[in-house]
Design a protein around this motif. Sequence first.
Motif, PDB file in Angstrom:
ATOM      1  N   ARG A   1       0.866  -1.221   0.024  1.00 36.36           N
ATOM      2  CA  ARG A   1      -0.051  -0.097  -0.139  1.00 36.36           C
ATOM      3  C   ARG A   1       0.725   1.207  -0.060  1.00 36.36           C
ATOM      4  O   ARG A   1       0.608   2.195  -0.704  1.00 36.36           O
ATOM      5  CB  ARG A   1      -0.903   0.075   1.449  1.00 36.36           C
ATOM      6  CG  ARG A   1      -1.691   1.136   1.673  1.00 36.36           C
ATOM      7  CD  ARG A   1      -2.653   1.729   0.743  1.00 36.36           C
ATOM      8  NE  ARG A   1      -2.979   3.169   1.000  1.00 36.36           N
ATOM      9  CZ  ARG A   1      -2.541   4.276   0.910  1.00 36.36           C
ATOM     10  NH1 ARG A   1      -1.256   4.351   0.112  1.00 36.36           N
ATOM     11  NH2 ARG A   1      -2.979   5.290   1.044  1.00 36.36           N
ATOM     12  N   TYR A   2       2.069   1.445   0.865  1.00 36.82           N
ATOM     13  CA  TYR A   2       2.731   2.397   0.863  1.00 36.82           C
ATOM     14  C   TYR A   2       4.086   2.578  -0.077  1.00 36.82           C
ATOM     15  O   TYR A   2       5.055   3.438  -0.045  1.00 36.82           O
ATOM     16  CB  TYR A   2       3.246   2.591   2.511  1.00 36.82           C
ATOM     17  CG  TYR A   2       1.885   3.024   3.198  1.00 36.82           C
ATOM     18  CD1 TYR A   2       1.271   4.196   3.045  1.00 36.82           C
ATOM     19  CD2 TYR A   2       1.350   2.163   4.161  1.00 36.82           C
ATOM     20  CE1 TYR A   2       0.298   4.754   3.819  1.00 36.82           C
ATOM     21  CE2 TYR A   2       0.391   2.478   4.798  1.00 36.82           C
ATOM     22  CZ  TYR A   2      -0.112   3.767   4.786  1.00 36.82           C
ATOM     23  OH  TYR A   2      -1.519   4.070   5.341  1.00 36.82           O
ATOM     24  N   GLU A   3       4.043   1.413  -1.011  1.00 37.60           N
ATOM     25  CA  GLU A   3       5.255   1.650  -1.984  1.00 37.60           C
ATOM     26  C   GLU A   3       5.129   2.785  -2.781  1.00 37.60           C
ATOM     27  O   GLU A   3       4.077   3.250  -3.222  1.00 37.60           O
ATOM     28  CB  GLU A   3       5.262   0.460  -2.892  1.00 37.60           C
ATOM     29  CG  GLU A   3       6.500   0.333  -3.694  1.00 37.60           C
ATOM     30  CD  GLU A   3       6.651  -0.793  -4.551  1.00 37.60           C
ATOM     31  OE1 GLU A   3       7.944  -1.266  -4.853  1.00 37.60           O
ATOM     32  OE2 GLU A   3       5.919  -1.653  -4.893  1.00 37.60           O
ATOM     33  N   TYR A   4       6.314   3.477  -2.898  1.00 37.95           N
ATOM     34  CA  TYR A   4       6.248   4.670  -3.646  1.00 37.95           C
ATOM     35  C   TYR A   4       5.839   4.662  -5.250  1.00 37.95           C
ATOM     36  O   TYR A   4       6.075   3.287  -5.738  1.00 37.95           O
ATOM     37  CB  TYR A   4       7.774   5.559  -3.504  1.00 37.95           C
ATOM     38  CG  TYR A   4       7.846   6.102  -2.339  1.00 37.95           C
ATOM     39  CD1 TYR A   4       7.549   5.594  -0.826  1.00 37.95           C
ATOM     40  CD2 TYR A   4       8.640   7.401  -2.106  1.00 37.95           C
ATOM     41  CE1 TYR A   4       7.800   6.360   0.070  1.00 37.95           C
ATOM     42  CE2 TYR A   4       8.823   7.882  -0.887  1.00 37.95           C
ATOM     43  CZ  TYR A   4       8.408   7.555   0.208  1.00 37.95           C
ATOM     44  OH  TYR A   4       8.611   8.211   1.214  1.00 37.95           O
ATOM     45  N   LEU A   5       5.570   5.583  -5.741  1.00 37.89           N
ATOM     46  CA  LEU A   5       5.234   5.503  -7.225  1.00 37.89           C
ATOM     47  C   LEU A   5       6.080   4.774  -8.262  1.00 37.89           C
ATOM     48  O   LEU A   5       5.754   4.149  -8.951  1.00 37.89           O
ATOM     49  CB  LEU A   5       4.915   7.065  -7.615  1.00 37.89           C
ATOM     50  CG  LEU A   5       3.975   7.056  -9.043  1.00 37.89           C
ATOM     51  CD1 LEU A   5       2.833   6.458  -8.963  1.00 37.89           C
ATOM     52  CD2 LEU A   5       3.790   8.611  -9.451  1.00 37.89           C
ATOM     53  N   ASN A   6       7.305   5.286  -8.049  1.00 40.18           N
ATOM     54  CA  ASN A   6       8.490   4.700  -9.059  1.00 40.18           C
ATOM     55  C   ASN A   6       9.194   3.548  -8.309  1.00 40.18           C
ATOM     56  O   ASN A   6      10.372   3.207  -8.638  1.00 40.18           O
ATOM     57  CB  ASN A   6       9.505   5.805  -9.352  1.00 40.18           C
ATOM     58  CG  ASN A   6       9.981   6.564  -8.122  1.00 40.18           C
ATOM     59  OD1 ASN A   6       9.519   6.743  -7.039  1.00 40.18           O
ATOM     60  ND2 ASN A   6      11.272   7.280  -8.367  1.00 40.18           N
ATOM     61  N   GLY A   7       8.526   2.828  -7.473  1.00 40.14           N
ATOM     62  CA  GLY A   7       9.266   1.716  -6.751  1.00 40.14           C
ATOM     63  C   GLY A   7      10.038   1.883  -5.243  1.00 40.14           C
ATOM     64  O   GLY A   7      10.526   2.903  -5.362  1.00 40.14           O
ATOM     65  N   GLY A   8       9.975   0.895  -4.398  1.00 40.81           N
ATOM     66  CA  GLY A   8      10.641   1.065  -3.301  1.00 40.81           C
ATOM     67  C   GLY A   8       9.857   1.969  -2.136  1.00 40.81           C
ATOM     68  O   GLY A   8       8.709   2.402  -2.211  1.00 40.81           O
TER      69      GLY A   8
ATOM     70  N   GLN B   1      -1.757  10.220  -2.047  1.00 39.48           N
ATOM     71  CA  GLN B   1      -2.006   8.998  -1.414  1.00 39.48           C
ATOM     72  C   GLN B   1      -0.891   7.920  -1.466  1.00 39.48           C
ATOM     73  O   GLN B   1      -0.494   7.115  -0.625  1.00 39.48           O
ATOM     74  CB  GLN B   1      -3.414   8.571  -1.605  1.00 39.48           C
ATOM     75  CG  GLN B   1      -3.957   7.321  -1.049  1.00 39.48           C
ATOM     76  CD  GLN B   1      -5.332   6.788  -1.595  1.00 39.48           C
ATOM     77  OE1 GLN B   1      -5.662   6.858  -2.658  1.00 39.48           O
ATOM     78  NE2 GLN B   1      -6.342   6.192  -0.615  1.00 39.48           N
ATOM     79  N   VAL B   2      -0.789   7.735  -3.020  1.00 45.91           N
ATOM     80  CA  VAL B   2       0.526   6.985  -3.076  1.00 45.91           C
ATOM     81  C   VAL B   2       1.769   7.686  -3.057  1.00 45.91           C
ATOM     82  O   VAL B   2       1.765   8.536  -3.955  1.00 45.91           O
ATOM     83  CB  VAL B   2       0.449   6.220  -4.577  1.00 45.91           C
ATOM     84  CG1 VAL B   2       1.638   5.476  -4.837  1.00 45.91           C
ATOM     85  CG2 VAL B   2      -0.649   5.269  -4.682  1.00 45.91           C
ATOM     86  N   PRO B   3       2.390   7.321  -1.997  1.00 47.26           N
ATOM     87  CA  PRO B   3       3.749   8.432  -1.995  1.00 47.26           C
ATOM     88  C   PRO B   3       4.447   8.805  -3.273  1.00 47.26           C
ATOM     89  O   PRO B   3       4.855   7.668  -3.956  1.00 47.26           O
ATOM     90  CB  PRO B   3       4.713   7.740  -1.183  1.00 47.26           C
ATOM     91  CG  PRO B   3       3.565   6.773  -0.157  1.00 47.26           C
ATOM     92  CD  PRO B   3       2.751   6.580  -1.218  1.00 47.26           C
ATOM     93  N   GLY B   4       4.571  10.134  -3.817  1.00 49.53           N
ATOM     94  CA  GLY B   4       5.234  10.528  -4.911  1.00 49.53           C
ATOM     95  C   GLY B   4       6.553  10.861  -4.749  1.00 49.53           C
ATOM     96  O   GLY B   4       7.038  11.444  -5.521  1.00 49.53           O
ATOM     97  N   SER B   5       7.090  10.790  -3.701  1.00 50.72           N
ATOM     98  CA  SER B   5       8.776  11.546  -3.469  1.00 50.72           C
ATOM     99  C   SER B   5       9.819  10.664  -3.879  1.00 50.72           C
ATOM    100  O   SER B   5       9.381   9.746  -4.433  1.00 50.72           O
ATOM    101  CB  SER B   5       8.687  12.265  -1.971  1.00 50.72           C
ATOM    102  OG  SER B   5       9.636  12.975  -1.836  1.00 50.72           O
TER     103      SER B   5
END
Length: 405
Positions: free
Chosen positions: A191-198, A209-213
């Motif tokens: 659920r909390y995986e970042y948008l570009n992975g990891g 909501q999906v972490p984008g940092s």
Amino acid sequence: MPKLCLVVAVMVLAVPVHLLAQETTAEVSLSPLATTGPKPAPITPPTQADVKASIARGVRFLLDDQRPEGAWGSAEQTKDLNIYAPVPGAHQAFKTAVTGLVVMALVEAYPTLDEATQHEVDASLDRAQAWMLKHAGGVRRAEMDAIYNTWGHSYGLQGLVRLYDHTPESDTETRARLREAMQFQVEKLDRYEYLNGGWGYYDFDAHTQVPGSSPNSFTTATALVALKEAEDVGVEVPRAMVDKAITSVERQRYPDFSYAYGEYLRMRPRYPINRPGGSLGRSQACNYALAVWDRPEVTEEVIKTWLNRLYARNGWLSIGRKRPVPHESYFQVAGYFYYYGHFYAALSIKLLPEDDRPYFQDHLAHILLPLQEKDGSWWDYPFYNYHQQYGTAMTVVALTRCLHE
């Protein structure tokens, strides 16, 4: 976020996923920098009895420090220098992470202890298990910008795996509850995986909501290790989540197997924290995480080179140990990387052929034993009332891996 970081993020997100997968699965020719580096001076190895005695003192500290409710650590010992930690979510995550690590230490130290101490450990683990089954499921994102729950999900998962292993197979009801709790933590990591992975632990940019940092290489490695352990005991782990995370770590790796602090810095290879001296703690975790997920680039020689580098250049990490301000030391090293790095170094040793291990085990024990405090603990960074607990747990685990088989 600086403009350079935005450009990098756009470049990463613009690359089709199938091309990223091709890039990481193709045959890779390693740079000579990956397998060349300094070696430590000869040592007089500590005796195995000394290692066991040190483990026993560490276990005694942990047993005596357990909170009445069964967990370890608290938000006490506050001071102006403590890191940003919004209540209550941040501390729920920290306590779960620390408790998971202590459980891991107690289970792994168990075979080295005398019978009376083993009975104490059994009682302690019963209390810890009750607390984790009741509270670990409550760990959540503290604020939109603070995602410390990643640490709770990851180390909590490793603690649950150890409790599962420690529970007799005949106790099917308890093992089923532990498996359910592990599956919950896996789902939260997904659920909390970042948008570009990891994974990372901050999202100061989009607050989405999906972490984008920017994910961090070492936080991602931490989660990957926990996920692999869960998969190994039969918990379902989504492969798509893992593949994205692996790709993120590999994007942050330099030819010498230093790793960027986070994706936002990966285009700055000569930035102090990204250089070998700044990556001493991270490289052990990242190499181990990729190795257990069968990435062929992390060879035995790469692992040996970075273990030797950790031992030979240990001063760069040690200078930062116990400094109260993060990243104030040389190479921007923060104190909390010290026992973290040695913890994953110890795990990495077990990936080597059995005949090659004693040299690396002895050097690691030679570093860690003299750092034990009078009360039996180890700590590297003043962090509310969690630092002695995580430092001791990580070191006890490391020392159990220093015992010759």
